[in-house]
Design a protein around this motif. Structure first.
Motif, short mmCIF file in Angstrom:
data_model
loop_
_atom_site.label_atom_id
_atom_site.label_comp_id
_atom_site.label_asym_id
_atom_site.label_seq_id
_atom_site.Cartn_x
_atom_site.Cartn_y
_atom_site.Cartn_z
N GLU A 80 0.86 -1.30 -0.14
CA GLU A 80 0.21 -0.09 -0.02
C GLU A 80 0.84 1.23 0.19
O GLU A 80 0.60 2.17 -0.60
CB GLU A 80 -0.97 -0.01 1.46
CG GLU A 80 -2.26 -0.86 0.92
CD GLU A 80 -2.99 -0.50 -0.38
OE1 GLU A 80 -3.24 0.84 -0.51
OE2 GLU A 80 -3.41 -1.34 -0.95
N TRP A 81 2.04 1.24 0.90
CA TRP A 81 2.84 2.33 0.91
C TRP A 81 3.56 2.57 -0.52
O TRP A 81 3.60 3.74 -1.02
CB TRP A 81 3.76 2.09 1.91
CG TRP A 81 4.84 3.44 1.92
CD1 TRP A 81 4.59 4.55 2.96
CD2 TRP A 81 6.23 3.32 1.22
NE1 TRP A 81 5.79 5.39 2.77
CE2 TRP A 81 6.50 4.75 1.65
CE3 TRP A 81 6.68 2.81 0.39
CZ2 TRP A 81 7.65 5.27 1.06
CZ3 TRP A 81 8.04 3.32 -0.03
CH2 TRP A 81 8.63 4.75 0.33
N LEU A 82 3.85 1.39 -1.18
CA LEU A 82 4.66 1.42 -2.37
C LEU A 82 3.72 2.16 -3.46
O LEU A 82 4.16 3.13 -4.17
CB LEU A 82 5.10 0.29 -2.80
CG LEU A 82 5.85 -0.76 -2.61
CD1 LEU A 82 6.00 -2.07 -3.15
CD2 LEU A 82 7.30 -0.18 -2.51
N LEU A 83 2.45 1.72 -3.52
CA LEU A 83 1.42 2.26 -4.51
C LEU A 83 1.06 3.56 -4.18
O LEU A 83 0.38 4.09 -5.13
CB LEU A 83 0.43 1.25 -4.89
CG LEU A 83 1.03 -0.24 -5.23
CD1 LEU A 83 -0.34 -1.07 -5.57
CD2 LEU A 83 1.69 0.10 -6.68
N GLY A 84 1.17 3.87 -2.95
CA GLY A 84 0.87 5.41 -2.52
C GLY A 84 1.82 6.33 -2.90
O GLY A 84 1.73 7.48 -2.77
N GLN A 85 3.15 6.14 -3.46
CA GLN A 85 4.05 6.80 -3.88
C GLN A 85 4.08 7.13 -5.47
O GLN A 85 3.97 6.39 -6.07
CB GLN A 85 5.60 6.27 -3.40
CG GLN A 85 5.57 5.86 -2.12
CD GLN A 85 5.35 6.98 -1.13
OE1 GLN A 85 6.02 8.05 -1.16
NE2 GLN A 85 4.42 6.66 -0.26
N ASP A 86 3.86 8.38 -5.80
CA ASP A 86 3.87 8.56 -7.21
C ASP A 86 5.08 7.93 -7.97
O ASP A 86 4.74 7.61 -8.93
CB ASP A 86 3.95 10.32 -7.25
CG ASP A 86 2.56 10.83 -7.00
OD1 ASP A 86 1.68 9.99 -6.88
OD2 ASP A 86 2.52 12.13 -6.58
N ASP A 87 6.24 8.11 -7.64
CA ASP A 87 7.40 7.62 -8.21
C ASP A 87 7.35 6.13 -8.12
O ASP A 87 8.14 5.40 -9.13
CB ASP A 87 8.63 8.17 -7.69
CG ASP A 87 8.88 8.00 -6.28
OD1 ASP A 87 8.06 7.64 -5.60
OD2 ASP A 87 10.23 8.05 -6.07
N LEU A 88 6.79 5.44 -7.54
CA LEU A 88 6.66 3.90 -7.40
C LEU A 88 5.34 3.36 -7.78
O LEU A 88 5.23 1.81 -8.01
CB LEU A 88 6.89 3.42 -5.87
CG LEU A 88 8.31 3.68 -5.26
CD1 LEU A 88 8.26 3.13 -3.85
CD2 LEU A 88 9.36 3.19 -6.31
N TYR A 89 4.36 4.14 -8.22
CA TYR A 89 3.15 3.49 -8.88
C TYR A 89 3.42 3.40 -10.47
O TYR A 89 3.83 4.05 -11.00
CB TYR A 89 1.91 4.82 -8.89
CG TYR A 89 0.68 4.15 -9.15
CD1 TYR A 89 -0.12 3.34 -8.05
CD2 TYR A 89 0.19 3.98 -10.26
CE1 TYR A 89 -1.49 2.73 -8.33
CE2 TYR A 89 -1.05 3.23 -10.72
CZ TYR A 89 -1.64 2.78 -9.65
OH TYR A 89 -2.87 1.94 -10.13
N PRO A 90 3.16 2.16 -10.59
CA PRO A 90 3.43 1.53 -12.09
C PRO A 90 2.59 2.36 -13.25
O PRO A 90 1.39 1.95 -13.55
CB PRO A 90 3.23 0.25 -12.13
CG PRO A 90 2.11 -0.07 -11.13
CD PRO A 90 2.49 1.04 -10.09
#
Length: 131
Positions: A80-90
């Motif tokens: 959830e944290w990963l996908l909440g980051q603009d630079d880590l969202y695919p």
């Protein structure tokens, strides 16, 4: 007696050495039958191509994410944290993914690049109902 001992020793050495022509081609070649090595990138891209995207992401843009996801997971961050980051969202300039497809992409990346983190990722996504 000494001469006989010398002859016996030499004969034994020749037998042990094989005394054959090393350039002989009548010996079958010995090759290791190892499974082909598949790169992390190839494994990831094979799974990534099963994900539904808006647009068509180029491989070089897709390949940016897995090492970054693995680093963040190694630091203790959640999916959830990963996908909440603009630079880590695919997503990229001309493509993107819906959240359920992004989860699948993260799983594909983790499976290929940092499989030790896969159980944690799968457990988290199961708990949220996303996997």
């Amino acid at each position: 007696m000494r001469h006989t001992t010398t002859v016996v020793v030499l004969a034994a050495l020749l037998v042990l050495a094989g005394c054959s022509d090393s350039s002989s081609s009548d010996k079958p070649a010995v090759t290791a039958s190892a499974a082909p090595v598949v790169s992390k990138a190839a494994l990831y891209l094979a799974d990534a191509r099963q994900v539904t995207f808006t647009g068509t992401p180029p491989d070089n843009e897709l390949l940016i994410f897995p090492p970054q996801w693995c680093a963040a997971l190694g630091e203790g961050h959640s999916v959830e944290w990963l996908l909440g980051q603009d630079d880590l969202y695919p997503n990229g300039p001309e493509w993107g993914t819906a959240k359920p497809d992004a989860y699948g992409l993260v799983v594909a990346g983790v499976k290929a690049y940092c499989p030790a983190s896969l159980p944690v990722v799968q457990d988290e996504l199961r708990e949220t109902g996303a996997y």
